[in-house]
Motif scaffolding. Structure first.
Motif, short mmCIF file in Angstrom:
data_model
loop_
_atom_site.label_atom_id
_atom_site.label_comp_id
_atom_site.label_asym_id
_atom_site.label_seq_id
_atom_site.Cartn_x
_atom_site.Cartn_y
_atom_site.Cartn_z
N GLU A 1 0.79 -1.20 -0.31
CA GLU A 1 -0.13 -0.02 -0.26
C GLU A 1 0.70 1.06 0.21
O GLU A 1 0.81 2.31 -0.80
CB GLU A 1 -0.58 0.09 1.03
N TRP A 2 1.94 1.04 0.78
CA TRP A 2 2.74 2.76 0.70
C TRP A 2 3.52 2.52 -0.43
O TRP A 2 3.66 3.70 -1.11
CB TRP A 2 4.25 2.12 1.37
N LEU A 3 4.06 1.18 -1.12
CA LEU A 3 4.91 1.64 -2.64
C LEU A 3 3.61 2.02 -3.24
O LEU A 3 4.17 2.92 -4.37
CB LEU A 3 4.88 0.10 -3.06
N ALA A 4 2.53 1.94 -3.48
CA ALA A 4 1.81 1.96 -4.59
C ALA A 4 1.36 4.25 -4.10
O ALA A 4 1.40 4.43 -5.52
CB ALA A 4 0.41 1.47 -3.97
N ARG A 5 1.24 3.95 -2.82
CA ARG A 5 1.44 5.91 -2.87
C ARG A 5 2.24 6.22 -2.88
O ARG A 5 2.57 7.60 -3.50
CB ARG A 5 0.76 5.74 -1.50
N ALA A 6 3.37 6.11 -2.66
CA ALA A 6 4.70 6.87 -2.62
C ALA A 6 4.88 6.47 -4.26
O ALA A 6 5.46 7.67 -5.17
CB ALA A 6 5.31 6.04 -2.47
N GLU A 7 4.52 5.48 -5.71
CA GLU A 7 4.87 5.90 -6.56
C GLU A 7 4.44 7.11 -7.48
O GLU A 7 4.35 7.64 -8.80
CB GLU A 7 4.66 4.31 -7.03
N LYS A 8 2.90 7.18 -7.26
CA LYS A 8 1.93 8.29 -7.15
C LYS A 8 2.61 9.00 -7.19
O LYS A 8 2.41 10.23 -7.50
CB LYS A 8 0.25 7.80 -6.92
N GLU A 9 2.31 9.79 -5.71
CA GLU A 9 3.69 11.17 -5.27
C GLU A 9 4.62 11.17 -6.17
O GLU A 9 4.97 12.63 -6.63
CB GLU A 9 3.62 11.21 -3.67
N LEU A 10 5.52 10.21 -6.59
CA LEU A 10 6.71 10.72 -6.89
C LEU A 10 6.24 11.10 -8.53
O LEU A 10 6.95 12.57 -9.01
CB LEU A 10 7.41 9.31 -6.93
N ASP A 11 5.62 10.57 -9.46
CA ASP A 11 4.83 10.67 -10.70
C ASP A 11 4.69 12.32 -10.31
O ASP A 11 4.98 12.94 -11.49
CB ASP A 11 3.70 9.75 -11.14
N GLU A 12 3.76 12.82 -9.75
CA GLU A 12 3.67 13.57 -9.88
C GLU A 12 4.01 14.79 -8.93
O GLU A 12 4.29 16.17 -9.87
CB GLU A 12 1.93 14.22 -8.07
N PHE A 13 5.42 14.99 -8.68
CA PHE A 13 6.54 15.13 -8.39
C PHE A 13 7.36 15.47 -9.52
O PHE A 13 6.98 16.81 -9.78
CB PHE A 13 7.15 15.12 -7.10
N GLN A 14 7.52 14.12 -9.91
CA GLN A 14 8.20 14.62 -10.64
C GLN A 14 7.54 15.87 -12.63
O GLN A 14 8.51 16.02 -13.42
CB GLN A 14 9.00 13.43 -11.54
#
Length: 102
Positions: free
Chosen positions: A37-50
């Motif tokens: 669950e953390w990884l799914a959220r983190a990858e989404k946040e990472l994409d948004e930042f980038q």
């Protein structure tokens, strides 16, 4: 002209280190229940930042370092204080990066 652009730090875990984090923080319920669950959220946040042009530094969790940091500064092991430790890591990285350029 400057080559500076926004930068942020993002905590990064492995399945093992995520379990270590949850075991040591007093507010574990504030975190996603599982690594997946953390990884799914983190990858989404990472994409948004980038997508917004923000450089992201992945700060890999080290339980020993976090424990030592909390003792050194007399702080509790919780999400807020881990975020402060991440911010310090980003500053140290940027200072070192700036020194390399000079």
């Amino acid at each position: 002209m400057t080559d500076r652009f926004p930068v942020t730090g993002m905590p990064w875990y492995t399945p093992e280190t995520y379990g270590q984090l949850l075991a040591m923080v007093e507010d574990a319920t504030e975190f996603p229940a599982t690594f997946e669950e953390w990884l799914a959220r983190a990858e989404k946040e990472l994409d948004e930042f980038q997508m917004r042009g923000i450089r992201v530094l992945r700060i890999h969790f080290d339980a020993n370092a976090f424990s030592a940091w909390t003792r050194e500064y007399g702080r509790e092991a919780n999400a807020h204080n881990y975020r402060l430790m991440i911010e310090e890591a980003v500053v140290r990285f940027l200072v070192a990066e700036g020194n390399e350029r000079n």
